[in-house]
Design an enzyme around this catalytic site. Structure first.
Site, short mmCIF file in Angstrom:
data_model
loop_
_atom_site.label_atom_id
_atom_site.label_comp_id
_atom_site.label_asym_id
_atom_site.label_seq_id
_atom_site.Cartn_x
_atom_site.Cartn_y
_atom_site.Cartn_z
N SER A 161 27.69 -23.79 12.46
CA SER A 161 26.92 -25.02 12.26
C SER A 161 26.61 -25.25 10.78
CB SER A 161 25.62 -24.96 13.05
OG SER A 161 25.85 -24.53 14.35
N1 SAH Z 1 25.27 -20.68 16.12
C1 SAH Z 1 26.64 -20.65 15.78
C2 SAH Z 1 27.37 -21.95 16.00
C3 SAH Z 1 27.87 -22.01 17.32
S1 SAH Z 1 28.92 -23.34 17.78
C4 SAH Z 1 26.83 -20.19 14.36
O1 SAH Z 1 25.87 -20.06 13.64
O2 SAH Z 1 27.97 -19.92 13.97
C5 SAH Z 1 28.59 -23.24 19.50
C6 SAH Z 1 29.09 -22.02 20.20
O3 SAH Z 1 28.65 -22.11 21.53
C7 SAH Z 1 30.59 -21.91 20.26
O4 SAH Z 1 31.00 -20.71 19.71
C8 SAH Z 1 30.91 -21.99 21.76
O5 SAH Z 1 31.99 -21.17 22.13
C9 SAH Z 1 29.62 -21.51 22.36
N2 SAH Z 1 29.37 -21.92 23.73
C10 SAH Z 1 29.62 -23.08 24.36
N3 SAH Z 1 29.22 -23.02 25.64
C11 SAH Z 1 28.68 -21.79 25.84
C12 SAH Z 1 28.10 -21.14 26.94
N4 SAH Z 1 27.96 -21.71 28.13
N5 SAH Z 1 27.66 -19.87 26.77
C13 SAH Z 1 27.78 -19.24 25.58
N6 SAH Z 1 28.33 -19.82 24.50
C14 SAH Z 1 28.78 -21.09 24.62
#
Ligand code: SAH
Length: 661
Positions: A62
């Protein structure tokens, strides 16, 4: 100040503070986390750009401002525990870990979860835990949480997450009617069933995919093309996922076990730490919450008696040899996982005044022919020297094979030597005839001696039939183990309940495996036939990792790599499930279809004390029907070898007592 520190400071001033983000705690946390360590190597120069960046599995790390904004919205305090859904790179988790006491984060892509776990560990964030699984289900193992943050956009606020908020807790989540645009919501739990919702503005996140999120793009296709969910997906939906043995929530398992009198806990190898540790965890709960007082193991009776005396706080019995578990395969019981468990059992018993209510540890196996003979003779020497003399003569028949009982089976085939059957039976009979006379003095000890005398008769028969009827000797061993278990249950009284620790091949109902075609049965089958649903059989499995095993019988212990599982095996299906560890109920499945689909026979792997990866298919796989074999299956995708107790660890002898290494 190095280049990255300079860029980080710039980022804080121009991207965060300048946009009005003034929360000192959050700014301090962001300035402590090296964002360059969380982006792909070829993008480090953009690490402090005012934008999200691509990471593996088509996901994004993000934008810094969004991470700071959401963190601020959580209103975290230092003593709080926070859950994050969507670990991604792990960057936001690190920022949270700078502020909160404990951080739990879940990611649905294995590659991301594994990379983030290693990265956070290397950066010293040891207050974070990463789970590979579906975050929309939350993480019951560690709930409730003071704060929950979701880093992906879903169609609704998942109920599970609301329920896992502590009273006063805050949930920050992007929610939208399409997959790509959302409003950022903050949900505050006011009381048990009162929630307050605020809209913090428009945002754009990657989609939240899962049970309470959007459907997977591939699952979407499956629906339109009317393709049913695959077997690994069904297992995923029908199982309880967990990250650590220490914290796994076993409440549902205990409910499934109900009033069972017997709980049989298997293992797919004799040398895997997770199997021992999970069995210890389950056994502790059965003892504390369901009144189990018997732990019976695939160990020799006299060796187990050492543990039994230790956990009762009784001095070592002079009748017993002083070095239990010193014969091959030593690591099977003399290992750190078992040692820790015996210390727990002792501490538990110490709190209980009545001996009858304390937990006892018993060995069901019969490889201790000669030591059992010694125990019987030593006992008779003390209580009845005349009978001892007769018994010594009778047992003498077996003495030539003291160092190698296997040889006894060979000479009985050629009939060169007299068979010892009658002699050993007569000794047992003598002992039983005088039961009343001997036992009034010390019932506990008499029971121990009687079991040793039984063991001698059964072991004599076992060795005698070993060569000319292989399946028969297997059956004799399992029959002996079952009879011993019955004797212990009777000895401990009509309400007693037992946990049994043995290999899957003994625990799983043999009628559901290839063994039955060879005429073999096992303790699991006998327990099922005798106790029906009051016996709960639990199998264990793993895909890859390390295992403690020898290359041949009597050989030294080695730590070997476990091969990834065979393509036609149950293990392979479980490996393809999108979570690392799970409990899969089979008797009362969460979805009937999962059980039905698992019924068709597949290969299953069994590693004993010997492991031969070179000939794995022939040596270690057999066909079975998993749901007919077990009531429940527990999976560890990756596992590690048990750590044997070694001579060095015994320098502080009291530490490793009751193991006499
Ligand atoms: N906080 C992260 C950004 C994450 S982007 C950082 O700092 O890098 C969102 C993430 O959520 C992605 O990696 C995606 O694979 C994950 N995601 C989506 N749906 C999900 C779910 N049901 N359970 C766990 N992770 C999920």
């Amino acid at each position: 100040m190095n280049k990255f520190e300079y860029l980080r400071k710039q980022m804080i001033d121009y991207q965060l503070a300048a946009r009005g983000l003034r929360d000192r705690t959050v700014l301090k946390a962001v300035s402590a986390v090296p964002r360059e360590a969380f982006v792909p190597a070829d993008l480090v120069e953009f690490a402090y750009n005012d934008s999200p960046l691509p990471i593996a599995a088509s996901q994004t790390i993000s934008q810094p401002y969004i991470v700071a904004l959401m963190t601020a919205a959580l209103e975290l305090k230092p003593e709080e525990r926070v859950l994050e859904i969507g670990t991604g790179s792990g960057y936001a988790a690190a920022v949270l870990a700078e502020i909160a006491k404990e951080v739990y984060t879940i990611e649905r892509h294995k590659i991301l979860a594994d990379t983030a776990r290693i990265r956070l560990e290397e950066l010293g964030y040891n207050n974070t835990q990463v789970l590979y699984g579906d975050g929309t289900l939350g993480w019951p193992e560690y709930a409730p949480f003071d704060a929950i943050v979701v880093a992906a956009g879903g169609p609704d606020v998942p109920q599970n997450l609301k329920q896992q908020l502590a009273i006063g807790g805050r949930l920050v989540i992007p929610v939208g009617t399409t997959m790509r645009t959302q409003k950022l919501l903050r949900v505050r739990r006011i009381s048990e069933d009162e929630f307050h919702e605020e809209n913090l503005g428009d945002v754009r996140f990657v989609p939240l995919i899962g049970a309470a999120g959007w459907e997977d793009e591939t699952a979407d296709k499956a629906v339109t093309e009317k393709i049913e969910a695959s077997l690994p997906e069904l297992i995923y939906q029908s199982s309880e996922h967990f990250a650590s043995i220490d914290h796994v929530n076993l409440d549902n398992l205990l409910e499934r076990i109900g009033d069972s009198r017997l709980v049989l806990l298997g293992e797919a190898s004799h040398g895997t730490a997770e199997f021992y540790e999970m069995r210890a965890r389950i056994t502790q709960e059965l003892i504390e919450k369901k009144g189990f007082t018997i732990v019976a193991a695939e160990a020799d009776w006299p060796d187990a008696a050492h543990i039994d005396r230790y956990i009762h706080g009784t001095a070592p019995d002079p009748l017993l040899e002083s070095r239990p578990f010193s014969r091959f395969p030593t690591w099977m019981w003399a290992n750190h996982s078992v040692l820790e468990f015996t210390h727990w059992l002792k501490a538990h018993n110490d709190k209980i005044a009545s001996f009858d209510k304390q937990v006892g540890f018993y060995g069901l196996d019969l490889y201790s022919l000669f030591h059992s003979m010694e125990v019987v003779l030593n006992y008779l020497d003390k209580v009845d020297p005349d009978t001892a003399e007769v018994a010594r003569l009778r047992y003498g028949c077996l003495l030539p094979w003291a160092s190698d009982p296997g040889m006894y089976s060979q000479v009985t085939i050629t009939k060169q030597y007299k068979e010892c059957e009658e002699d050993v039976l007569a000794t047992l009979q003598d002992l039983l005839n005088k039961r009343l006379e001997y036992a009034w003095a010390d019932g506990e000890r008499f029971f121990n001696v009687e079991q040793n005398a039984r063991l001698v008769t059964n072991a004599e028969r076992y060795y005698r039939t070993m060569y000319y009827a292989e399946n028969n000797s297997w059956n004799q061993r399992d029959q002996h183990m079952f009879e011993t278990l019955q004797a212990v249950l009777a000895f401990r009284g009509p309400d007693s309940k037992a946990v049994v620790w043995e290999h899957n091949s003994h625990i799983g109902d043999a009628r559901a495996t290839q063994m039955s075609a060879r005429g073999e049965f096992n303790i699991g089958q006998l327990a099922r036939q005798e106790y029906d649903d009051a016996a709960y059989l639990i199998g264990f499995g793993t895909d890859h990792g390390t295992v403690a095993a020898a290359s041949e019988w009597g050989g030294p212990m080695e730590v070997k790599q476990v091969q990834p599982s065979h393509i036609e095996s149950y293990e392979r299906v479980c490996h393809e499930v999108h979570t690392d560890n799970f409990l899969l109920p089979l008797r009362k499945p969460l979805q009937e279809i999962t059980r039905t689909k698992l019924l068709a026979e597949r290969l299953e792997r069994a590693i004993g004390v010997i492991y031969r990866p070179e000939t794995e298919l022939q040596s270690h796989y057999f066909y079975a029907s998993l749901p007919r074999q077990f009531d429940e299956y527990i999976w560890f995708d990756e596992s590690r070898a048990v750590e044997p107790l070694t001579k060095e660890t015994t320098k502080g002898v009291p530490d490793t007592y009751p193991f006499g290494l």
